[in-house]
Write a protein that holds these residues in place. Structure first.
Motif, PDB file in Angstrom:
ATOM      1  N   HIS A 230       0.837  -1.204   0.000  1.00  0.00           N
ATOM      2  CA  HIS A 230       0.000   0.000   0.000  1.00  0.00           C
ATOM      3  C   HIS A 230       0.868   1.248   0.000  1.00  0.00           C
ATOM      4  CE1 HIS A 230      -4.172  -1.365   0.917  1.00  0.00           C
ATOM      5  NE2 HIS A 230      -3.501  -2.483   1.078  1.00  0.00           N
ATOM      6  N   PRO A 231       0.373   2.315  -0.628  1.00  0.00           N
ATOM      7  CA  PRO A 231       1.086   3.586  -0.507  1.00  0.00           C
ATOM      8  C   PRO A 231       0.948   4.111   0.914  1.00  0.00           C
ATOM      9  CG  PRO A 231      -1.007   3.893  -1.648  1.00  0.00           C
ATOM     10  CD  PRO A 231      -0.852   2.417  -1.434  1.00  0.00           C
ATOM     11  N   ALA A 232       1.999   4.697   1.437  1.00  0.00           N
ATOM     12  CA  ALA A 232       1.914   5.302   2.771  1.00  0.00           C
ATOM     13  C   ALA A 232       2.117   6.810   2.692  1.00  0.00           C
ATOM     14  CB  ALA A 232       2.940   4.679   3.705  1.00  0.00           C
ATOM     15  N   ALA A 233       3.049   7.262   1.875  1.00  0.00           N
ATOM     16  CA  ALA A 233       3.295   8.709   1.782  1.00  0.00           C
ATOM     17  C   ALA A 233       4.083   9.000   0.519  1.00  0.00           C
ATOM     18  CB  ALA A 233       4.067   9.205   3.003  1.00  0.00           C
ATOM     19  N   ARG A 234       3.911  10.224   0.023  1.00  0.00           N
ATOM     20  CA  ARG A 234       4.701  10.686  -1.115  1.00  0.00           C
ATOM     21  C   ARG A 234       5.494  11.890  -0.641  1.00  0.00           C
ATOM     22  NH1 ARG A 234       0.014  10.644  -5.768  1.00  0.00           N
ATOM     23  NH2 ARG A 234      -1.045  12.104  -4.424  1.00  0.00           N
ATOM     24  N   MET A 235       6.804  11.772  -0.651  1.00  0.00           N
ATOM     25  CA  MET A 235       7.624  12.871  -0.161  1.00  0.00           C
ATOM     26  C   MET A 235       8.460  13.415  -1.315  1.00  0.00           C
ATOM     27  SD  MET A 235       6.388  12.429   2.844  1.00  0.00           S
ATOM     28  CE  MET A 235       7.233  13.628   3.856  1.00  0.00           C
ATOM     29  N   ARG A 236       8.943  14.656  -1.125  1.00  0.00           N
ATOM     30  CA  ARG A 236       9.696  15.266  -2.222  1.00  0.00           C
ATOM     31  C   ARG A 236      11.180  14.941  -2.200  1.00  0.00           C
ATOM     32  NH1 ARG A 236       8.065  19.136  -5.401  1.00  0.00           N
ATOM     33  NH2 ARG A 236       9.545  18.131  -6.770  1.00  0.00           N
ATOM     34  N   THR A 237      11.755  14.603  -1.038  1.00  0.00           N
ATOM     35  CA  THR A 237      13.186  14.295  -0.994  1.00  0.00           C
ATOM     36  C   THR A 237      13.411  13.020  -0.192  1.00  0.00           C
ATOM     37  OG1 THR A 237      13.583  15.533   1.043  1.00  0.00           O
ATOM     38  CG2 THR A 237      13.802  16.762  -1.013  1.00  0.00           C
ATOM     39  N   LYS A 238      14.574  12.402  -0.422  1.00  0.00           N
ATOM     40  CA  LYS A 238      14.926  11.191   0.298  1.00  0.00           C
ATOM     41  C   LYS A 238      14.978  11.456   1.797  1.00  0.00           C
ATOM     42  CE  LYS A 238      16.706   6.895   0.276  1.00  0.00           C
ATOM     43  NZ  LYS A 238      17.901   6.486  -0.459  1.00  0.00           N
ATOM     44  N   ALA A 239      15.573  12.596   2.178  1.00  0.00           N
ATOM     45  CA  ALA A 239      15.697  12.913   3.606  1.00  0.00           C
ATOM     46  C   ALA A 239      14.318  12.990   4.260  1.00  0.00           C
ATOM     47  CB  ALA A 239      16.445  14.234   3.786  1.00  0.00           C
ATOM     48  N   LYS A 240      13.377  13.650   3.573  1.00  0.00           N
ATOM     49  CA  LYS A 240      12.024  13.741   4.127  1.00  0.00           C
ATOM     50  C   LYS A 240      11.363  12.370   4.178  1.00  0.00           C
ATOM     51  CE  LYS A 240      10.967  18.382   2.285  1.00  0.00           C
ATOM     52  NZ  LYS A 240      11.041  19.310   3.388  1.00  0.00           N
ATOM     53  N   ALA A 241      11.635  11.541   3.178  1.00  0.00           N
ATOM     54  CA  ALA A 241      11.034  10.208   3.134  1.00  0.00           C
ATOM     55  C   ALA A 241      11.546   9.359   4.297  1.00  0.00           C
ATOM     56  CB  ALA A 241      11.326   9.539   1.796  1.00  0.00           C
ATOM     57  N   VAL A 242      12.846   9.466   4.584  1.00  0.00           N
ATOM     58  CA  VAL A 242      13.404   8.699   5.697  1.00  0.00           C
ATOM     59  C   VAL A 242      12.815   9.183   7.030  1.00  0.00           C
ATOM     60  CG1 VAL A 242      15.538   8.234   6.982  1.00  0.00           C
ATOM     61  CG2 VAL A 242      15.516   8.031   4.492  1.00  0.00           C
ATOM     62  N   GLU A 243      12.646  10.493   7.148  1.00  0.00           N
ATOM     63  CA  GLU A 243      12.001  11.037   8.356  1.00  0.00           C
ATOM     64  C   GLU A 243      10.583  10.483   8.511  1.00  0.00           C
ATOM     65  OE1 GLU A 243      13.007  12.829  11.036  1.00  0.00           O
ATOM     66  OE2 GLU A 243      14.925  12.383  10.080  1.00  0.00           O
ATOM     67  N   GLU A 244       9.875  10.404   7.402  1.00  0.00           N
ATOM     68  CA  GLU A 244       8.509   9.902   7.428  1.00  0.00           C
ATOM     69  C   GLU A 244       8.491   8.430   7.872  1.00  0.00           C
ATOM     70  OE1 GLU A 244       5.807  11.484   7.206  1.00  0.00           O
ATOM     71  OE2 GLU A 244       4.304   9.925   6.884  1.00  0.00           O
ATOM     72  N   LEU A 245       9.447   7.680   7.340  1.00  0.00           N
ATOM     73  CA  LEU A 245       9.615   6.268   7.712  1.00  0.00           C
ATOM     74  C   LEU A 245       9.769   6.139   9.226  1.00  0.00           C
ATOM     75  CD1 LEU A 245      10.355   3.909   5.608  1.00  0.00           C
ATOM     76  CD2 LEU A 245      12.696   4.280   6.310  1.00  0.00           C
ATOM     77  N   LEU A 246      10.637   6.981   9.780  1.00  0.00           N
ATOM     78  CA  LEU A 246      10.906   6.917  11.221  1.00  0.00           C
ATOM     79  C   LEU A 246       9.705   7.391  12.031  1.00  0.00           C
ATOM     80  CD1 LEU A 246      14.561   8.185  10.965  1.00  0.00           C
ATOM     81  CD2 LEU A 246      13.874   5.956  11.867  1.00  0.00           C
ATOM     82  N   ARG A 247       9.013   8.398  11.505  1.00  0.00           N
ATOM     83  CA  ARG A 247       7.826   8.893  12.191  1.00  0.00           C
ATOM     84  C   ARG A 247       6.767   7.795  12.277  1.00  0.00           C
ATOM     85  NH1 ARG A 247       2.973  10.906  11.603  1.00  0.00           N
ATOM     86  NH2 ARG A 247       2.868  10.569   9.355  1.00  0.00           N
ATOM     87  N   ARG A 248       6.601   7.087  11.165  1.00  0.00           N
ATOM     88  CA  ARG A 248       5.614   5.998  11.156  1.00  0.00           C
ATOM     89  C   ARG A 248       5.998   4.921  12.162  1.00  0.00           C
ATOM     90  NH1 ARG A 248       1.372   6.167   6.958  1.00  0.00           N
ATOM     91  NH2 ARG A 248       1.885   8.112   5.901  1.00  0.00           N
ATOM     92  N   CYS A 249       7.297   4.620  12.239  1.00  0.00           N
ATOM     93  CA  CYS A 249       7.755   3.604  13.193  1.00  0.00           C
ATOM     94  C   CYS A 249       7.499   4.092  14.621  1.00  0.00           C
ATOM     95  CB  CYS A 249       9.244   3.316  13.000  1.00  0.00           C
ATOM     96  SG  CYS A 249       9.580   2.403  11.489  1.00  0.00           S
ATOM     97  N   SER A 250       7.773   5.367  14.853  1.00  0.00           N
ATOM     98  CA  SER A 250       7.635   5.884  16.222  1.00  0.00           C
ATOM     99  C   SER A 250       6.172   5.907  16.659  1.00  0.00           C
ATOM    100  CB  SER A 250       8.310   7.254  16.304  1.00  0.00           C
ATOM    101  OG  SER A 250       7.399   8.249  16.624  1.00  0.00           O
TER     102      SER A 250
ATOM    103  N   MET B 108       4.282   3.590  16.403  1.00  0.00           N
ATOM    104  CA  MET B 108       3.876   2.218  16.746  1.00  0.00           C
ATOM    105  C   MET B 108       4.378   1.772  18.112  1.00  0.00           C
ATOM    106  SD  MET B 108       4.213   0.462  13.055  1.00  0.00           S
ATOM    107  CE  MET B 108       3.690  -1.109  13.684  1.00  0.00           C
ATOM    108  N   ARG B 109       4.926   2.697  18.886  1.00  0.00           N
ATOM    109  CA  ARG B 109       5.384   2.321  20.213  1.00  0.00           C
ATOM    110  C   ARG B 109       4.221   1.888  21.103  1.00  0.00           C
ATOM    111  NH1 ARG B 109       9.430   7.312  21.321  1.00  0.00           N
ATOM    112  NH2 ARG B 109       7.753   8.366  20.231  1.00  0.00           N
ATOM    113  N   PRO B 110       4.373   1.005  22.115  1.00  0.00           N
ATOM    114  CA  PRO B 110       5.632   0.389  22.558  1.00  0.00           C
ATOM    115  C   PRO B 110       6.052  -0.741  21.621  1.00  0.00           C
ATOM    116  CG  PRO B 110       3.808  -0.451  23.855  1.00  0.00           C
ATOM    117  CD  PRO B 110       3.229   0.576  22.922  1.00  0.00           C
ATOM    118  N   VAL B 111       7.343  -0.899  21.470  1.00  0.00           N
ATOM    119  CA  VAL B 111       7.840  -1.868  20.501  1.00  0.00           C
ATOM    120  C   VAL B 111       8.644  -2.968  21.181  1.00  0.00           C
ATOM    121  CG1 VAL B 111       7.946  -0.073  18.754  1.00  0.00           C
ATOM    122  CG2 VAL B 111      10.014  -0.704  19.958  1.00  0.00           C
ATOM    123  N   ALA B 112       8.628  -4.145  20.535  1.00  0.00           N
ATOM    124  CA  ALA B 112       9.438  -5.266  20.995  1.00  0.00           C
ATOM    125  C   ALA B 112      10.711  -5.355  20.169  1.00  0.00           C
ATOM    126  CB  ALA B 112       8.640  -6.562  20.878  1.00  0.00           C
TER     127      ALA B 112
END
Lengths: 545, 291
Positions: free
Chosen positions: B200-220, B222-226
């Protein structure tokens, strides 16, 4: 005053006649009102937008009143409904609210006498103020308020019909004259408010219509040399013709004069004595080209059939057998000027792209119709222009919650917002995400000034390349490239990772090759993407994220 | 409830992206999918490494495709394990909505003591459930418990990828929904995820740096994490950044990192990076979970 004892009893046919006189007077003054523009960019055609809104309103009155045309209140109701949907541009939206207020105050009245008319205009003012989130003084709101207050006061002090109408009209024009005292940007630019002037012109037309006085033969407002009383007869017809003349000692005024003689209207000639860019609406483009060839060598010739342009307005409109099941739950509608920008919006999922016509904004009704054809349950609209924002909001207000506006003021911010668009889910959540991401974009607009003025503290000469950042003038330079670079300097003050440059239809041919190097030298860390936008007026648009 | 009379073995496929040390330490059997460069068939991770694959991807004119292992490949693997003494096999695989691998495994397992598990996941979002299943096995879990652990871990796991370009995904045809996501006129760095077994699409970002930030934001979110995990396709330098940030996000959690295997690389393309999270067990989780 021929008949001081005139007793007014306006029924529907009388109102309609008065409104039609106002239409003619507004048409006569349209180009002049267009020329009054704080930002010396030729894209804010207040006169045209008000005229088209007024015409749409009158058409609604004619179409809806067949059979029961005598009741003034009912007639005004029909006119008001048509105005709401026909509203184009912010000035058209406010005009439609003025008409709505007049209609609501007059509801149920078979005829309007002088006190009723004065109260009607007072109601018009109140409704218009209420419709605007942050009413600004020194605009058309001020003009309708002060004019209607003068009418009410004159009526209360025992003036007859003619007296009330003349006092109202005198106050309307006095109010227009005072607009620069109320709005610093008007004072800085050395103009009165164009929308306010439009209101005064309409009031004058109505008053002449009611009193059966002839209209003046000359337009009231002359902004530029091209204003001709009969030029507006070409409205919607002929060709939008453009070319560039290269030569020596080219004289703008001479060429403008010859274009007028060739039957041209909406004439715009900008540049320097060695190269001039010409824009003209003319029935026979070859006559305009002949004018150009008498003075120099022509390049970048273009003639677009304005009628055909109008028909192409809603490029997807011809699908009457549209299957609603094929639509996404949440549709996306974008308003775009320029084929490339339209394509970029489609590419990001916009099911409907409303292609603007040169100098005319899309109406609230256009937006609402596109919305209904874009989504199954909901639609989100990106107006992409500060002057389309209010008609989009008006469309949303009339949509029973179907339509949500994401208030993009430029294509650059609209395209970034579109990245967050999703065709399913909760529409409010999707719209909120679009609004949020839009806040991170700074929009740069580069054009050529059509007037000498001081705007936002920047002294601009006619023909200068100008840069606006988020709608504020930041620089006036000789070349378009320098203006773009100056705009980018401002837009990157708080950082930025990527700049997307949208090349307009007037962008230099080699811009796509030259710009990355030029920008790269100043901003080595900035990613640069060049997109063919094809937009009019702005050779360069840019978004910094 | 330990089971001392039976010998259970765990099988997965090469899309699990588990690093070799974990595979070996936990005794997991990995069946490779196939990468095809035209007519040339290469076993994923066996005949071609990620290093070789991405280097070759840059040179090849024809883009590679992928293929599931045949039923015969699975049959051979299962028969070997049975011959080695396995009394039961738990075979956990890539989402059946993304690959024919599970179907192939089922056919190959006919008549053999194999329980198949559809993870509805891919990459380390498959790998982490396989790892947890293997650890449950080490702690003496039964077949039913192992299957429950694998399914529950997969349920709690979500993976995100940020791609350099949508071109590979588009050509591979693995995105089931959101065709409007495929913008090409503007430069877009997409973020994709796997949901209900589909991309599934999750987000469309304009730069790699922003995309990586988005990746981390999505992970964060989902806390608490194992467990947290990160992968890269061809940019090892980006992995360090992800590692630091994910550690910061969940200092107490397990961390796994790996390299995207060629068969997934075909679909995500060079420059792709990935991060994901397995959320902490919740009320729905089975009572038997490896410590």
């Amino acid at each position: 005053m021929a008949d001081a004892a005139l007793t007014l009893a306006l029924d529907a046919p009388a109102l309609r006649r008065a409104f039609e006189v106002a239409e003619r007077w507004l048409a006569t003054n349209r180009e002049g009102i267009n020329a009054i523009n704080v930002y010396p960019v030729p894209d804010g055609d207040t006169g045209t937008n008000m005229l088209l809104t007024w015409r749409a309103a009158l058409k609604g009155g004619v179409e809806g009143s067949e059979g029961n045309a005598s009741d003034a209140g009912a007639y005004l109701g029909l006119v008001a409904r048509a105005a709401l949907m026909g509203a184009r541009g912010n000035s058209g939206v406010i005009l439609s609210q003025i008409i709505r207020g007049l209609a609501e105050t007059s509801a149920g009245a078979a005829t309007l006498d002088t006190p009723a008319l004065a109260r009607g205009f007072e109601g018009a003012s109140a409704t218009a103020y209420a419709a605007v989130t942050n009413p600004v003084e020194g605009t058309m709101l001020t003009v309708i308020r002060e004019a209607s207050a003068a009418a009410v006061e004159a009526q209360a002090s025992g003036e007859g019909t003619e007296g009330v109408l003349y006092i109202m009209l005198t106050e309307a024009f006095a109010s227009v004259k005072r607009t620069p005292e109320l709005l610093p940007r008007l004072r800085e630019a050395g103009v009165v408010d164009s929308g306010g002037m439009g209101v005064a012109v309409i009031l004058q037309g109505i008053v002449c219509g009611i009193l059966d006085h002839p209209l003046p033969t000359e337009p009231l407002v002359t902004g530029t040399a091209e204003v001709q009383a009969d030029a507006v007869e070409h409205e919607g017809h002929g060709f939008c013709t453009e070319f560039v003349i290269s030569g020596a000692a080219l004289d703008r005024a001479t060429i403008e004069g010859e274009l007028v003689a060739a039957g041209g209207s909406s004439i715009l000639v900008v540049g320097d004595p060695s190269m001039l860019r010409v824009h003209v609406h003319v029935a026979a483009p070859e006559h305009a080209f002949d004018v150009g060839e008498r003075h120099g060598t022509l390049a970048a010739r273009k003639a677009e059939d304005m009628q055909a342009q109008h028909e192409a307005w809603m490029d997807d409109r011809d699908d009457d057998d549209l299957d609603p099941a094929s639509l996404p739950s949440i549709g996306l509608v974008a308003v775009a000027e320029g084929r490339g920008i339209a394509a970029a919006f489609r590419d990001l999922g916009a099911g409907r792209v409303l292609l603007g016509q040169v100098g005319v904004k899309v109406s609230a009704g256009d937006i609402l119709e596109a919305a209904r054809r874009a989504g199954r349950d909901h639609a989100i609209v990106l107006p992409n222009d500060k002057d389309v924002l209010m008609s989009a909001q008006q469309a949303a207000a009339a949509s029973d919650g179907f339509l949500t506006v994401v208030p993009s003021r430029s294509p650059a911010s609209g395209l970034t917002a579109a990245l967050e668009y999703r065709g399913d889910g909760d529409a409010a959540t999707v719209a909120a995400a679009m609004v949020e991401v839009m806040a991170g974009v700074r929009a740069v607009e580069v054009s050529r000034s059509v007037r000498t003025a001081t705007v936002d503290g920047v002294a601009v000469r006619e023909g200068d390349a100008i840069a606006l950042v988020d709608g504020r003038m930041v620089a006036a330079t000789e070349t378009l490239e320098d203006a773009l670079l100056a705009g980018l300097d401002v837009a990157t003050e708080d950082g930025g990772e990527i700049v997307t440059i949208y090349l307009g239809q007037d962008a230099p041919a080699d811009a796509a090759e030259r710009l990355p190097r030029l920008i790269g030298e100043r901003h080595p860390d900035l990613e640069i993407q060049i997109v063919p936008g094809g937009q009019p007026y702005y050779p360069y648009l840019a978004g910094v994220e | 409830m330990t089971n001392t009379t039976s010998t259970i073995r765990i099988v997965t496929d090469s899309t699990c992206d588990l690093p070799t040390d974990i595979v070996e330490a936990l005794g997991i059997t990995v069946v490779p999918l196939t990468v095809l460069f035209g007519e040339e068939e290469l076993r994923d991770g066996v005949d071609i490494t990620a290093e070789q694959f991405f280097r070759r991807l840059g040179r090849e004119k024809v883009l590679p495709t992928t293929a599931a292992p045949g039923p015969g490949v699975f049959r051979t693997v299962y028969e070997r394990l049975v011959a080695e003494g396995a009394t039961h096999i738990v075979s956990i695989h890539v989402s059946s909505k993304l690959s024919a691998t599970l179907e192939s495994a089922r056919q190959g397992g006919t008549g053999l003591p194999v329980t198949h598990v559809d993870s509805l996941q891919v990459s380390l979002a498959l790998g982490v459930p396989v790892m947890e299943a293997a650890r449950a096995l080490q702690q003496g879990a039964t077949v039913e418990q192992i299957v429950a652990v694998a399914l529950d871990t997969a349920r709690r796991t979500q993976i995100f990828f940020t791609l350099e370009t949508l071109e590979y995904l588009r050509r591979g045809g693995r995105m089931s929904r959101g065709q409007e996501f495929f913008g090409s006129l503007l430069q877009i760095k997409p973020v994709i995820t796997v949901q209900d077994g589909e991309v599934h699409p999750a987000a469309r970002m304009r730069t790699k740096a922003k995309a990586v930030e988005e990746l981390l934001r999505r992970c964060s979110d989902m806390r608490p994490v194992a467990t947290v995990f990160a992968l890269h396709a061809s940019t090892p330098e980006e992995l360090a950044h992800l590692r630091d940030r994910l550690h910061g996000l969940a200092p107490e959690s397990k961390y796994v990192e790996s390299r995207i295997t060629p068969v997934i690389g075909v679909h995500v393309g060079p420059g792709a990076v990935s991060a994901g999270v397995t959320r902490a067990p919740d009320a729905q989780s089975p009572s038997f979970l490896p410590a």
